[in-house]
Motif scaffolding. Structure first.
Motif, short mmCIF file in Angstrom:
data_model
loop_
_atom_site.label_atom_id
_atom_site.label_comp_id
_atom_site.label_asym_id
_atom_site.label_seq_id
_atom_site.Cartn_x
_atom_site.Cartn_y
_atom_site.Cartn_z
N GLY A 95 38.36 -8.46 49.34
CA GLY A 95 37.94 -9.62 50.11
C GLY A 95 37.02 -10.57 49.40
N VAL A 96 36.76 -10.35 48.10
CA VAL A 96 35.89 -11.24 47.34
C VAL A 96 36.63 -12.54 47.05
CG1 VAL A 96 34.61 -11.56 45.18
CG2 VAL A 96 34.60 -9.34 46.35
N ASP A 100 31.79 -16.28 46.09
CA ASP A 100 31.06 -15.08 46.51
C ASP A 100 30.23 -14.55 45.35
OD1 ASP A 100 32.19 -15.30 48.98
OD2 ASP A 100 33.55 -13.59 48.77
N ARG A 101 29.06 -14.00 45.67
CA ARG A 101 28.19 -13.46 44.64
C ARG A 101 28.43 -11.97 44.48
NH1 ARG A 101 27.93 -17.37 47.59
NH2 ARG A 101 26.18 -16.71 48.87
N VAL A 102 28.67 -11.56 43.25
CA VAL A 102 28.89 -10.17 42.88
C VAL A 102 27.80 -9.77 41.90
CG1 VAL A 102 30.45 -8.54 41.73
CG2 VAL A 102 31.38 -10.32 43.24
N ALA A 103 27.01 -8.77 42.26
CA ALA A 103 25.85 -8.40 41.46
C ALA A 103 26.14 -7.22 40.54
CB ALA A 103 24.67 -8.05 42.37
N THR A 104 25.39 -7.16 39.43
CA THR A 104 25.43 -6.00 38.55
C THR A 104 24.01 -5.55 38.26
OG1 THR A 104 25.42 -7.32 36.50
CG2 THR A 104 27.57 -6.75 37.43
N LEU A 105 23.84 -4.26 38.19
CA LEU A 105 22.56 -3.64 37.82
C LEU A 105 22.93 -2.64 36.72
CD1 LEU A 105 19.54 -3.65 38.82
CD2 LEU A 105 20.14 -1.68 40.23
N VAL A 149 28.67 -7.55 46.81
CA VAL A 149 29.16 -6.41 46.04
C VAL A 149 28.13 -6.11 44.96
CG1 VAL A 149 30.99 -5.55 44.50
CG2 VAL A 149 31.58 -7.00 46.46
N LEU A 150 27.94 -4.81 44.66
CA LEU A 150 27.04 -4.42 43.58
C LEU A 150 27.71 -3.38 42.68
CD1 LEU A 150 24.27 -4.36 42.15
CD2 LEU A 150 23.59 -2.55 43.76
N PHE A 151 27.85 -3.72 41.39
CA PHE A 151 28.22 -2.77 40.36
C PHE A 151 26.92 -2.25 39.75
CE2 PHE A 151 31.89 -5.62 40.48
CZ PHE A 151 32.98 -4.77 40.31
N CYS A 170 25.31 -6.61 51.52
CA CYS A 170 26.08 -5.95 50.46
C CYS A 170 26.97 -4.88 51.09
CB CYS A 170 25.15 -5.32 49.42
SG CYS A 170 25.99 -4.77 47.94
N ARG A 171 28.26 -5.11 51.05
CA ARG A 171 29.20 -4.24 51.77
C ARG A 171 29.97 -3.30 50.87
NH1 ARG A 171 33.88 -6.83 50.71
NH2 ARG A 171 33.81 -9.06 50.24
N ARG A 172 29.82 -3.41 49.56
CA ARG A 172 30.55 -2.53 48.64
C ARG A 172 29.66 -2.20 47.45
NH1 ARG A 172 34.47 0.95 48.60
NH2 ARG A 172 36.03 -0.49 49.44
N TYR A 173 29.61 -0.91 47.08
CA TYR A 173 28.87 -0.44 45.92
C TYR A 173 29.83 0.28 44.98
CZ TYR A 173 24.69 -1.43 48.68
OH TYR A 173 23.72 -2.07 49.43
N ILE A 174 29.77 -0.10 43.70
CA ILE A 174 30.68 0.45 42.70
C ILE A 174 29.86 1.01 41.55
CG2 ILE A 174 32.62 -0.02 41.17
CD1 ILE A 174 32.67 -2.68 43.27
#
Length: 354
Positions: A95-96, A100-105, A149-151, A170-174
């Protein structure tokens, strides 16, 4: 040096057919009468062109990663390209959408690079989070940015466990790992391993084909007064920065060089190296989570690194290791240092002894 982002033969035929059309048919309505428009390489400066070029012109050049799990992983730019496209498909199926903002840590790794391009190339905004900030500040930044989303890497599991309840959007964590290394009883909703997330996904996904001023990357300031401020990169700004970074009086480098970016991908896009290395065909060596002198030396020496980039603290740790062991750096030709002033002792020691 001639630099051009590659196209397939099919694309070139399509471009030639378009160029054969009368200029008046392609010209915008506001072009003054009599003004002739050039139609060569008439496409926007979007970052998908960078990795597409690498996959075509430098498909076998290596991307070497010291993985967070431990082993050294060897990929090629073609591997990164294929898996980035699979990541794009997975995100779109999740659904991205554009904007849309997709984060990485995450650390500097091949997987991070795949998610980096997989996000940007579909018009979504890649938001690199700084793990050195306080967890409460990371949660505030994620909410302010509207990350959905967060990777993240295994190293930062405790941070995500501490903040996920405070980031409702944040609805998805990868997790950047495989199922074999997934933690038990993690308590994080909608968590999936990266390898499962992209497994079997199609590489037939549309990249680019949007305005070059589209937002591409997002990072937030640190060490400033008040709340952190978000800074947006456009696709155009990143591509232009890539071309500047490839110049010999900047970072430079080419197909004969091997680059080790110790500077994090969450710090000013690793000074653009994650774009300029594939654009120029440099072999890329990703250090992962280990920044101590011995670990950095092993990669510099073992992979015959010619160019590297980091902040002074890293070079101090490396210098201490060299002084303790008497080892040298015979392959290293250029060291790019930024972030703060470099002590003269470090400069002289590397130049004169190592």
């Amino acid at each position: 040096m001639v630099f051009g982002f590659g196209k397939s033969k099919t694309d070139n035929k399509a471009g030639n057919a378009a160029a054969a059309k009368p200029a008046a048919a392609a010209a915008p309505a506001d072009i003054p009468p009599g003004q002739m428009m050039g139609l060569m390489q008439d496409w926007p400066l979007t970052v998908n062109r960078v990795l597409e070029h690498a996959a075509i012109a430098h498909p076998h050049r290596e991307v070497v990663t010291r993985s967070v799990e431990g082993p050294i992983i060897r990929q090629t730019y073609k591997d990164i390209y294929d898996r980035a496209r699979q990541c794009s498909t997975a995100l779109k199926e999740d659904g991205v959408q554009m904007g849309d903002r997709v984060a990485t840590l995450a650390w500097n790794t091949g997987r991070h690079m795949e998610a980096w391009y997989g996000t940007m190339c579909i018009g979504s905004v890649l938001h690199t989070l700084n793990p050195r900030l306080h967890p409460e500040q990371i949660a505030w930044i994620m909410n302010h940015a509207g990350d959905s989303v967060l990777f993240f890497d295994l190293t930062f599991l405790p941070i995500v466990q501490a903040i996920h309840q405070h980031v409702p959007g944040c609805r998805r964590y990868i997790l950047f790992t495989d199922d074999a290394h997934m933690p038990a009883d993690h308590g994080i909703p909608n968590l999936v391993s990266y390898e499962t997330y992209i497994a079997g996904k199609s590489m037939d996904v549309k990249w680019g084909d949007f305005d070059e001023n589209t937002a591409c990357g997002l990072c937030y300031t640190s060490g400033t007064t008040g709340d952190p401020k978000g800074v947006l990169y456009s696709h155009r700004s990143n591509v232009l920065h890539t071309m500047i970074g490839m110049q010999p009086d900047a970072i430079g480098g080419g197909v004969k060089d091997t680059m080790l970016p110790v500077v994090p991908m969450f710090h000013a896009n690793a000074w653009g190296i994650t774009f300029s290395a594939p654009a120029s065909g440099m072999k890329l060596v990703m250090p992962g989570a280990k920044m101590d002198g011995e670990s950095i030396y092993e990669l510099l020496d073992g992979e015959k690194v010619t160019t590297t980039a980091a902040v002074p603290t890293v070079w101090l740790m490396l210098l201490q290791y060299l002084e303790q062991t008497g080892k040298k750096l015979p392959h290293l030709q250029k060291v790019v240092i930024g972030g703060s002033a470099v002590p003269e002792r470090i400069l002289r020691a590397f130049e004169e002894k190592y």
